[in-house]
Write a protein that holds these residues in place. Sequence first.
Motif, PDB file in Angstrom:
ATOM      1  N   LEU A 278      10.583 -13.936  11.107  1.00 24.96           N
ATOM      2  CA  LEU A 278       9.694 -13.019  11.830  1.00 24.96           C
ATOM      3  C   LEU A 278       9.388 -11.784  10.976  1.00 24.96           C
ATOM      4  CD1 LEU A 278       8.373 -12.314  14.683  1.00 24.96           C
ATOM      5  CD2 LEU A 278      10.436 -10.952  15.078  1.00 24.96           C
ATOM      6  N   ALA A 279      10.420 -11.254  10.325  1.00 20.38           N
ATOM      7  CA  ALA A 279      10.242 -10.054   9.485  1.00 20.38           C
ATOM      8  C   ALA A 279       9.232 -10.338   8.376  1.00 20.38           C
ATOM      9  CB  ALA A 279      11.584  -9.622   8.892  1.00 20.38           C
ATOM     10  N   CYS A 280       9.336 -11.513   7.750  1.00 17.63           N
ATOM     11  CA  CYS A 280       8.386 -11.872   6.678  1.00 17.63           C
ATOM     12  C   CYS A 280       6.977 -11.991   7.266  1.00 17.63           C
ATOM     13  CB  CYS A 280       8.784 -13.180   6.003  1.00 17.63           C
ATOM     14  SG  CYS A 280      10.339 -13.072   5.097  1.00 17.63           S
ATOM     15  N   ALA A 281       6.865 -12.666   8.406  1.00 16.97           N
ATOM     16  CA  ALA A 281       5.540 -12.903   8.998  1.00 16.97           C
ATOM     17  C   ALA A 281       4.896 -11.600   9.478  1.00 16.97           C
ATOM     18  CB  ALA A 281       5.667 -13.892  10.157  1.00 16.97           C
ATOM     19  N   THR A 294      19.323 -18.591   6.243  1.00 19.85           N
ATOM     20  CA  THR A 294      19.139 -20.014   5.941  1.00 19.85           C
ATOM     21  C   THR A 294      18.401 -20.176   4.610  1.00 19.85           C
ATOM     22  OG1 THR A 294      16.980 -20.129   7.008  1.00 19.85           O
ATOM     23  CG2 THR A 294      18.916 -20.536   8.409  1.00 19.85           C
ATOM     24  N   GLU A 295      18.481 -21.381   4.069  1.00 16.53           N
ATOM     25  CA  GLU A 295      17.787 -21.667   2.810  1.00 16.53           C
ATOM     26  C   GLU A 295      16.275 -21.481   2.967  1.00 16.53           C
ATOM     27  OE1 GLU A 295      18.112 -25.454   0.352  1.00 16.53           O
ATOM     28  OE2 GLU A 295      20.196 -25.019   0.957  1.00 16.53           O
ATOM     29  N   ASP A 296      15.739 -21.924   4.118  1.00 15.23           N
ATOM     30  CA  ASP A 296      14.299 -21.772   4.366  1.00 15.23           C
ATOM     31  C   ASP A 296      13.895 -20.304   4.375  1.00 15.23           C
ATOM     32  OD1 ASP A 296      14.015 -24.433   4.503  1.00 15.23           O
ATOM     33  OD2 ASP A 296      13.710 -24.556   6.694  1.00 15.23           O
ATOM     34  N   SER A 302      11.452 -14.899  -0.632  1.00 11.02           N
ATOM     35  CA  SER A 302      11.047 -14.871  -2.046  1.00 11.02           C
ATOM     36  C   SER A 302       9.522 -14.799  -2.181  1.00 11.02           C
ATOM     37  CB  SER A 302      11.610 -16.074  -2.795  1.00 11.02           C
ATOM     38  OG  SER A 302      10.959 -17.242  -2.341  1.00 11.02           O
ATOM     39  N   LYS A 303       8.813 -15.257  -1.161  1.00  9.19           N
ATOM     40  CA  LYS A 303       7.342 -15.225  -1.236  1.00  9.19           C
ATOM     41  C   LYS A 303       6.752 -14.012  -0.525  1.00  9.19           C
ATOM     42  CE  LYS A 303       6.996 -20.227  -1.428  1.00  9.19           C
ATOM     43  NZ  LYS A 303       8.390 -20.509  -0.953  1.00  9.19           N
ATOM     44  N   ILE A 330      18.777 -13.842  -5.690  1.00 10.22           N
ATOM     45  CA  ILE A 330      18.221 -13.303  -6.946  1.00 10.22           C
ATOM     46  C   ILE A 330      17.602 -14.451  -7.752  1.00 10.22           C
ATOM     47  CG2 ILE A 330      18.805 -12.202  -9.158  1.00 10.22           C
ATOM     48  CD1 ILE A 330      20.941 -10.561  -7.578  1.00 10.22           C
ATOM     49  N   GLU A 331      18.317 -15.569  -7.827  1.00 10.45           N
ATOM     50  CA  GLU A 331      17.776 -16.707  -8.588  1.00 10.45           C
ATOM     51  C   GLU A 331      16.474 -17.223  -7.998  1.00 10.45           C
ATOM     52  OE1 GLU A 331      21.324 -19.101  -8.848  1.00 10.45           O
ATOM     53  OE2 GLU A 331      22.139 -17.532 -10.188  1.00 10.45           O
ATOM     54  N   LYS A 332      16.334 -17.144  -6.671  1.00  9.42           N
ATOM     55  CA  LYS A 332      15.103 -17.641  -6.024  1.00  9.42           C
ATOM     56  C   LYS A 332      13.985 -16.595  -6.012  1.00  9.42           C
ATOM     57  CE  LYS A 332      16.409 -21.764  -4.694  1.00  9.42           C
ATOM     58  NZ  LYS A 332      17.317 -22.359  -3.752  1.00  9.42           N
ATOM     59  N   GLY A 333      14.249 -15.393  -6.573  1.00 11.44           N
ATOM     60  CA  GLY A 333      13.175 -14.396  -6.681  1.00 11.44           C
ATOM     61  C   GLY A 333      13.022 -13.480  -5.479  1.00 11.44           C
ATOM     62  N   VAL A 334      14.066 -13.404  -4.633  1.00 13.61           N
ATOM     63  CA  VAL A 334      14.032 -12.450  -3.521  1.00 13.61           C
ATOM     64  C   VAL A 334      14.275 -11.037  -4.074  1.00 13.61           C
ATOM     65  CG1 VAL A 334      15.204 -11.747  -1.380  1.00 13.61           C
ATOM     66  CG2 VAL A 334      14.934 -14.188  -1.912  1.00 13.61           C
TER      67      VAL A 334
END
Length: 429
Positions: A278-281, A294-296, A302-303, A330-334
Amino acid sequence: MAEAASGTKVLVDVLVSPIGELATPDIESGCARGAQMGDVRKVKNAAVAIKDGKIVFAGPKDEVLKKVDADQADVIDASNQLVTPGLVDPHTHIIFGGNRHNEFAMRCQGKTYKEIAEQGGGIVASMRGTRDATQDELTRLGRQRLERMLQHGTTSCEVKTGYGLDRKSELSMLDAILSLDETQPVELTPTFLPAHAVPPGVKREVYVNEVVEDMLPAALALLTKRGVPASRLYVDVFCDEGYFTLEDTKRIFEKARELGMKLKVHSDEFASLGATSLACAMHAHSADHLLAVTEDDIGRLSKSDCVAVLLPGTSFFLNLSQHAPARTMIEKGVAVALGSDFNPGSCHIFSLPFIMGLACLKLKMTADEALTAMTINAAHAIGRGESIGQLRSGYQADMVLWNVSTLAEIPYNMGWNPVSKVLKKGALV
Ligand code: NIG
Ligand code: FE
């Protein structure tokens, strides 16, 4: 950038020189991500030139001195010292009455945060202490805590309400935060968090209605009365099992946005209810805690521009073995930031140098990543990334001089405060 020049040199009013080692993130724009987080700029024998509270040049001493006229400047000697940007704490609860040392003792005997809250402790215990205090008392306690934080290198700090849990006390907390911002050197970012817990004797649905229909508009009225724009205020929700649901969070966020306020959220501290997504959206500036992310949701973070604010002091103080998955993020670019979460219950730790030690030990971050996380990325988590969080021309001259020679010595010295001097907007404080 300064305009006043003598010859071709820029006239400056403060010069920090010589500097043993300068260490700062150096990011063109936006947050540091991935390998950038560990790519701290380090310059030995450096200098920083300052005019009107802003950095004009930061870099090798010989180069800086060629470009500035510092004849009239105050010179601050930092030989043999490390100099970094002022630390930014993007998540605190420093306004509260009373304390909860009894809960710490109970946890030492094996009780969990949840068990203690069920026995009348937790946020509701601090609600009582806070309601019992006058606004003057809350302000005095807040000022004392901010002084200590400044001594440990914090130059900017987010501060939440959330121990009033009714209209009058929440507004009194917000008013205390706004007046503290005007009367002491640490710059504050106010956050309204009436949805921190449901007050006893009130139904959750009824309380959420009150937050949406009454408390958020009342917060706006207080801001207007004090001449503070609505866009300076963040609204936060503790979205977790036993606190507020995803639906509650969405309703509160929608109202906050309608009133022109910004968003952040306590998410995935104990259970994942969907608040990170929700925060991202909804373009929240940060999602905080994230132990159960979660992984998702890591993929979503990251996006997005939503900063992941990690609070290793809390997992440590709660004696949990689980920590936020900082390395994966960090590895996933967050964009990862670090904060103290200083509060009376789950983390009575305000020292960011100590948090840096925990980030290295428990989150397996490097000292360079941790510095980036508590400077430029933390600044972005509170919407200030274009003016604070790095030593770069045009940025505010918020700086810490440390009694160590290199960055890695800060986490290594856990428990000792290595701060020597602090500059806020170019002035010693
Ligand atoms: O960030 N998680 C919610 N709020 C605080 C805990 C506050 C308290 O226990 O008083 C936190 O950990
Ligand atoms: Fe918190």
